[in-house]
Design a protein around this motif. Structure first.
Motif, PDB file in Angstrom:
ATOM      1  N   HIS A  59     -42.966 -12.139 -65.626  1.00  0.00           N
ATOM      2  CA  HIS A  59     -43.829 -13.031 -65.241  1.00  0.00           C
ATOM      3  C   HIS A  59     -43.397 -14.580 -65.697  1.00  0.00           C
ATOM      4  N   LEU A  60     -43.306 -15.617 -64.741  1.00  0.00           N
ATOM      5  CA  LEU A  60     -42.430 -17.117 -65.107  1.00  0.00           C
ATOM      6  C   LEU A  60     -43.750 -17.945 -64.948  1.00  0.00           C
ATOM      7  N   ARG A  61     -43.619 -18.964 -65.479  1.00  0.00           N
ATOM      8  CA  ARG A  61     -44.684 -20.208 -65.147  1.00  0.00           C
ATOM      9  C   ARG A  61     -43.669 -21.369 -65.520  1.00  0.00           C
ATOM     10  N   ASN A  62     -43.551 -22.009 -64.376  1.00  0.00           N
ATOM     11  CA  ASN A  62     -42.757 -23.447 -64.544  1.00  0.00           C
ATOM     12  C   ASN A  62     -43.479 -24.692 -64.270  1.00  0.00           C
ATOM     13  N   THR A  63     -43.478 -25.454 -65.090  1.00  0.00           N
ATOM     14  CA  THR A  63     -44.195 -26.846 -65.004  1.00  0.00           C
ATOM     15  C   THR A  63     -43.313 -27.954 -64.878  1.00  0.00           C
ATOM     16  N   TYR A  64     -43.513 -28.754 -63.840  1.00  0.00           N
ATOM     17  CA  TYR A  64     -42.464 -29.652 -63.425  1.00  0.00           C
ATOM     18  C   TYR A  64     -42.974 -31.045 -63.692  1.00  0.00           C
ATOM     19  N   PHE A  65     -42.246 -31.850 -64.294  1.00  0.00           N
ATOM     20  CA  PHE A  65     -42.631 -33.114 -65.064  1.00  0.00           C
ATOM     21  C   PHE A  65     -41.908 -34.491 -64.330  1.00  0.00           C
ATOM     22  N   ASP A  66     -42.455 -35.529 -64.352  1.00  0.00           N
ATOM     23  CA  ASP A  66     -41.745 -36.753 -64.010  1.00  0.00           C
ATOM     24  C   ASP A  66     -42.884 -37.951 -64.370  1.00  0.00           C
ATOM     25  N   THR A  67     -42.331 -39.240 -64.134  1.00  0.00           N
ATOM     26  CA  THR A  67     -43.115 -40.321 -64.486  1.00  0.00           C
ATOM     27  C   THR A  67     -44.140 -40.662 -63.604  1.00  0.00           C
ATOM     28  N   PRO A  68     -45.110 -41.426 -63.568  1.00  0.00           N
ATOM     29  CA  PRO A  68     -46.096 -41.668 -62.494  1.00  0.00           C
ATOM     30  C   PRO A  68     -45.414 -42.335 -61.164  1.00  0.00           C
ATOM     31  N   GLU A  69     -44.146 -43.154 -61.717  1.00  0.00           N
ATOM     32  CA  GLU A  69     -43.562 -43.863 -60.718  1.00  0.00           C
ATOM     33  C   GLU A  69     -42.457 -42.841 -60.052  1.00  0.00           C
ATOM     34  N   VAL A  82     -40.301 -27.178 -67.305  1.00  0.00           N
ATOM     35  CA  VAL A  82     -40.398 -26.368 -68.641  1.00  0.00           C
ATOM     36  C   VAL A  82     -40.731 -24.873 -67.907  1.00  0.00           C
ATOM     37  N   ARG A  83     -39.773 -24.000 -68.345  1.00  0.00           N
ATOM     38  CA  ARG A  83     -40.060 -22.662 -67.901  1.00  0.00           C
ATOM     39  C   ARG A  83     -40.431 -21.705 -69.077  1.00  0.00           C
ATOM     40  N   LYS A  84     -41.663 -21.100 -68.938  1.00  0.00           N
ATOM     41  CA  LYS A  84     -42.120 -20.008 -70.038  1.00  0.00           C
ATOM     42  C   LYS A  84     -42.140 -18.882 -69.427  1.00  0.00           C
ATOM     43  N   GLY A  85     -41.394 -17.896 -70.187  1.00  0.00           N
ATOM     44  CA  GLY A  85     -41.608 -16.434 -69.878  1.00  0.00           C
ATOM     45  C   GLY A  85     -42.166 -15.748 -71.276  1.00  0.00           C
TER      46      GLY A  85
END
Length: 487
Positions: free
Chosen positions: A37-47, A59-62
């Motif tokens: 099972h994998l959970r990925n959270t995608y990041f960026d700046t507000p702009e 960031v991927r968490k297993g």
């Protein structure tokens, strides 16, 4: 830490996903099989600074690891994805940009500022089943992902199969994909999970779909390279329309899809690539799309319910009949029905392989000569079917719809090679005639709806049709006297 990912993405219907357990051992020697099972959270700046740099950060968490990944600018052709990526193991849930190589960042990137502004935009949560295969002494990783994308309160399902090249030539990905497509329905997956997530987070949106415009061709291209460019343009538009139809199965989008398929078929024929197998596949699709003309005509009829009709008939009652007929066509189920055919995904895969890796041979080495030949043939066909000294009636124009569309598609394919001088003026009256033919078809639908209600509006329809045909006749005669822009 750094690698270039080459993968082929396929969309799989959830009801067929479990069948991959039986298919996988037949694709090659099974070296490893895992589930996680994998959970990925995608990041960026507000702009969206990273997105402006054509980068994606997650960031991927297993079960037993945490990893940050940065993907930089790459290529997506149809469903074939190639993109450099950088992976770093981390312990925290927030990415640390300083752990990536300095040389990948743009000059004056002000990385510390970007780091301080990073925020989570969306996430993907899915179960991954992985098979590591060896086929023809090459290694392929096959991943089935099933889950969902989450952005604020919105969710969207994930059911996709990724074939990633571990060691070998990209052609092996197509070999494996073809074997899968012979067993279960698949279709090419153009949009990454990240792009879908950005769209759901309302941070990015697809451009509006315009009418099929001139394909951008470099006159210096060889005919073989031009063929691949034209084929890929048609294939990518096909995929774009698929995605749009999932949420908006409108008649106009179905019409655009059929036009794209007809352009692909036309290009295949002009470059001597339309084998019997391809011809049969296109013919089967055309059969499935037999509803398009009626649906488009009804859609236009519903929009043409003018004040003049209201003066002679119960326009609301006629609209109700038209809406019922459109509903009876079942447009919302059509995409699922058509993509359930094995031949649908097989055709997409064969076309993508030809567009991205195929080598073709043509009887001319000059692209302009090749284009001029087919422009001239198309013009000759128009002149034969619509002689300048012959009067045409409503039925003649309705029967001319398909040949005119074919002629216009030839111009779409090659018109960019000739510049703007005279080209757009030459094509304008023919585009107007195509619009006029569509309007005639919509009057046919209004006539049928009125007849069902036993409403007599024949004199109104006759005036509308006669006026339209008169204008089209004037336009046609003037258009036939023009000097073609390719001469």
């Amino acid at each position: 830490m750094s690698q270039t990912e080459v993968e082929l993405k396929l969309l799989v219907k959830p009801e067929h996903a479990n069948e991959l357990n039986q298919i996988a051992p037949r694709l090659g020697q099974l070296q490893q099989q895992t589930r996680q099972h994998l959970r990925n959270t995608y990041f960026d700046t507000p702009e969206l600074q990273l997105r402006r740099w054509n980068m994606g950060l997650r960031v991927r968490k297993g079960p037993d690891f945490c990893e940050q990944t940065l993907k930089t600018a790459g290529q997506v052709q149809g469903g074939l994805h190639s993109r450099p990526e950088y992976n770093v193991s981390i312990e925290q849930n927030i990415p640390n940009l300083s752990l990536f190589p300095d040389e990948i960042w743009p000059a004056d990137s002000q990385l510390e500022t970007v780091q301080s502004e990073l925020t989570a935009l969306f996430s993907t949560d899915f179960d991954r089943q992985l098979w590591l295969l060896e086929a023809e002494q090459q290694q392929i990783e096959m991943c089935l992902d099933q889950g969902e994308i989450q952005a604020q309160t919105a969710t969207s399902p994930i059911s996709e199969l990724e074939l990633e090249l571990v060691d070998g030539e990209p052609s092996i990905l197509f070999d494996i994909a073809m074997q899968i497509a012979e067993c279960i329905p698949v279709r090419l997956g153009r949009e990454s999970k990240a792009k879908r997530g950005y769209q759901m987070a309302a941070q990015a949106s697809d451009a509006l779909l315009n009418d099929l415009d001139y394909i951008q061709l470099n006159p210096e291209l060889s005919p073989a390279k031009a063929f691949q460019t034209l084929l890929m343009a048609g294939l990518e538009r096909w995929q774009t329309l698929e995605l749009m139809l999932e949420s908006n199965p409108s008649p106009s989008l179905w019409h655009h899809l059929r036009v794209s398929l007809r352009m692909i078929r036309l290009v295949m024929k002009q470059f001597n690539q339309l084998t019997d197998a391809f011809e049969n596949a296109f013919a089967q699709l055309e059969k499935h799309l037999g509803f398009v003309d009626q649906a488009a005509a009804i859609e236009q009829a519903l929009g043409i319910n003018s004040r003049s009709l209201r003066k002679v008939a119960d326009a609301d009652a006629i609209n109700q009949v038209l809406e019922a007929r459109l509903e009876a066509l079942g447009l919302s189920q059509k995409l699922s029905q058509i993509t359930s055919e094995l031949s649908y995904g097989q055709l997409q895969l064969h076309l993508l392989q030809l567009a991205s890796m195929g080598e073709i041979h043509t009887d001319t080495q000059d692209l302009r000569d090749h284009a001029t030949r087919f422009q001239a043939e198309s013009w000759q066909m128009v002149q034969q079917l619509m002689p300048v000294n012959t009067d045409l009636d409503k039925q003649d124009y309705l029967e001319f719809a398909a040949p005119l569309e074919k002629s216009l598609l030839v111009g779409v394919s090659y018109g960019e090679l000739y510049g703007h001088a005279g080209r757009d003026d030459f094509r304008l009256p023919w585009n107007d005639m195509a619009a006029g033919i569509a309007e005639l078809a919509c009057y046919q639908e209004i006539r049928g709806a009125a007849a069902q209600l036993e409403i007599d509006i024949e004199s109104w329809l006759a005036r509308k049709e006669d006026s339209l045909v008169f204008a089209m006749e004037q336009s046609r005669r003037n258009a036939l006297l023009q000097t073609p822009y390719w001469q």
